[in-house]
Design an enzyme around this catalytic site. Structure first.
Site, PDB file in Angstrom:
ATOM      1  N   CYS A  32     -11.288 -24.220  16.823  1.00  0.00           N
ATOM      2  CA  CYS A  32      -9.939 -23.719  16.579  1.00  0.00           C
ATOM      3  C   CYS A  32      -9.899 -22.804  15.365  1.00  0.00           C
ATOM      4  O   CYS A  32     -10.829 -22.729  14.575  1.00  0.00           O
ATOM      5  CB  CYS A  32      -8.972 -24.880  16.323  1.00  0.00           C
ATOM      6  SG  CYS A  32      -8.899 -26.118  17.643  1.00  0.00           S
ATOM      7  N   ASP A 502      -5.773  13.492  -7.786  1.00  0.00           N
ATOM      8  CA  ASP A 502      -4.678  13.800  -6.874  1.00  0.00           C
ATOM      9  C   ASP A 502      -3.363  13.919  -7.647  1.00  0.00           C
ATOM     10  O   ASP A 502      -3.003  13.036  -8.429  1.00  0.00           O
ATOM     11  CB  ASP A 502      -4.569  12.708  -5.803  1.00  0.00           C
ATOM     12  CG  ASP A 502      -3.557  13.040  -4.738  1.00  0.00           C
ATOM     13  OD1 ASP A 502      -3.931  13.695  -3.754  1.00  0.00           O
ATOM     14  OD2 ASP A 502      -2.385  12.643  -4.896  1.00  0.00           O
TER      15      ASP A 502
END
Length: 543
Positions: A32, A502
């Protein structure tokens, strides 16, 4: 993470750890995900595994209630640049299915035996077992969503024979193909509807880096062409439209999927980001904010496709529809869509690290599910990065539109606003590019890049070495740190890139009061920090 800590996560059904590990119950033979809603087993009856493939190799079958083989992929494989991380990304992209283990090993620069040893030591399963888990889950998607014959599905999913297909499904799901097709979704649970996260297994999750996507229950398969050249319809099989993507209006036709993600997901941020950059003919964004659908064409290993992803999220998933010319491309297509939408991110880890910075903390709190979008096509992204050099996003988009109109490959049948595939590198390597309104120097850079990508001098595939690729890019005339870093972040999926030069990043840092020289503390999630800063530099959207 200790086994005791893992068991505590199982006891609390903590979905944050889905895909990070799996547990098998020795008394039932079932494995599981940590958030499984079933009764928690006793500690002495629990075994832990790093991948679902390892659990399957130990003889455990997938739980039918929590679908552990369909959890989101692990962000770890995106962050890691070592051979295991690269191998996981390539397996997810279908390299083993297309080229075999020898092909995977050659791409990594190791022998097949070394790759087997490394993967088994760390993940509990080798490349064949990991690819097998992926094939099985792809087959289950097709069984649940199409009317194709089981034999067609077997080969479409990558199995070499029908017998291997049948044996694998019995071993993993304890069911025959007929039983899987007839099964109905189980009732919803704490981990979401039974089919919510159903799809090709994720990297830490089923085996592969984030190819998780899933089947919407009760779908008939729409206009998906089968391996026999036929399109499954509710009334039976009809001939496929010749040449290119099957004809359709862009509605619900195709393979319906639910693309699972972990934690919160800021759909508005991702869809805004993609909308500002959408290129006419290749991409389109339809609908009003909050209910948009992103559509685009895809160039895949065997053929082309059209994909649609809806902005309105489900309970832990995005709804997607894929219309494929070749079913064999399903696994690769899902993986590439997941990279584009950054669905395997770990927002909890990102928030914990970035939220510790006083300047970033308010940004993180305002956007808890922020993502760093990747790309569905690394070559396309690299070309678009050059087009975006020293211009605004809007100007780069205009150049991209012109490139697609001049050199894009037309679809045999347009699909809504989608009319072309993005140009291939070899189509641009010797092109004059005079249709683009930019200096000859940048046109020359574009041709140089296209040539390097076409002849393999620069590799940007899923398993490319990031440091090496960046170095090779910087060696090309006209490619600087900004362009190489942007390509590294989006085309190579690196979560730890910060473009300090940037302009928008610097503006966002000033607005937030952040200091870029302190960015070492943001590792390994600096790409997410950069998106926070970009958003901080943008005025809030109104209306």
């Amino acid at each position: 993470m200790s086994e005791d800590s893992r068991y505590e996560a199982v006891c609390s059904r903590d979905a944050r750890f889905d895909g990070q590990f799996f547990f098998g119950v020795t008394t039932t033979g079932i494995y599981c995900r940590p958030s499984c809603p079933a009764t928690t087993p006793r500690r002495k009856n629990v075994r832990f595994f790093p991948t679902s493939a390892a659990a399957q190799g130990a003889g455990f079958r997938a739980c039918r209630r929590c679908r552990p083989d369909a959890v989101p992929g692990s962000a770890e494989w995106n962050a890691r640049a070592d051979s295991v991380g690269r191998a996981m990304r390539m397996i997810g992209d279908g390299v083993v299915d297309r080229e075999g283990v020898s092909g995977l090993a050659a791409r990594l620069g190791y022998s097949a035996r070394q790759v087997q040893r490394q993967l088994t030591a760390e993940l509990g399963a080798g490349p064949v077992a990991l690819a097998r888990a992926q094939r099985a889950h792809t087959a289950r998607i097709l069984l649940r969503t199409t009317d194709l014959r089981a034999s067609e599905i077997a080969f479409a999913a990558g199995f070499s024979s029908v017998r291997q297909f049948n044996d694998t499904l019995r071993a993993i799901y304890a069911a025959t193909p007929t039983e899987l097709r007839a099964a109905r979704p189980e009732k919803p649970s704490r981990s979401g509807p039974a089919e919510a996260a159903d799809g090709v297994p994720g990297a830490s999750g089923g085996a592969l880096p984030g190819a998780s996507g899933g089947a919407l229950p009760g779908a008939s398969g729409g206009a998906l062409p089968g391996a026999s050249g036929m399109v499954p319809r509710a009334s039976g099989m009809v001939p496929r439209a010749s040449g290119g993507v099957p004809r359709g209006s862009g509605g619900a036709a195709g393979v319906p999927l639910r693309l699972a993600y972990r934690g919160p997901y800021d759909t508005a941020q991702v869809f805004d980001y993609l909308a500002r950059r959408a290129l006419a003919g290749v991409e389109e964004m339809v609908g009003a904010p909050g209910a948009r659908t992103y559509r685009r064409t895809l160039r895949l290993p065997h053929a082309c496709a059209v994909v649609e992803v809806d902005e309105r999220p489900g309970d832990g998933w995005l709804e997607c529809r894929l219309r494929l010319t070749e079913l064999r491309d399903l696994t690769t297509a899902i993986q590439r869509i997941r990279r584009l939408f950054d669905l395997d991110a770990d927002p909890y880890a990102v928030a914990e690290r970035l939220g510790a910075d006083a300047a970033l903390a308010p940004l993180v709190a305002a956007r808890p599910g922020l993502r760093s979008p990747g790309t569905a096509d690394p070559t396309e992204l690299a070309v678009r990065a050059v087009l975006g050099q020293q211009v605004s996003v809007a100007a780069g988009r205009v150049l991209g539109d012109a490139l697609v109109a001049a050199y894009g490959e037309p679809l045999a049948r347009p699909d809504g606003g989608l009319t072309r595939l993005f140009p291939r590198a070899e189509d641009l390597a010797g092109a004059p590019l005079t249709e683009l309104g930019m200096p000859e120097g940048r046109r020359a850079t574009l041709r140089t890049l296209a040539t390097a990508l076409a002849d393999g001098a620069v590799r940007l595939d899923a398993g490319a070495e990031r440091d090496r690729a960046e170095k090779e890019l910087l060696g090309l005339r006209g490619i600087g740190p900004w362009t190489a870093g942007y390509i590294r972040m989006r085309a190579l999926g690196d979560p730890d890139v910060l473009l300090e030069s940037d302009v928008a990043v610097r503006a966002g840092a000033r607005a937030a009061g952040a200091h870029l020289e302190d960015s070492e503390s943001w590792r390994p999630w600096r790409s997410y920090a950069m998106h926070h800063l970009w958003n901080a530099a943008r005025p809030p959207r109104t209306g």
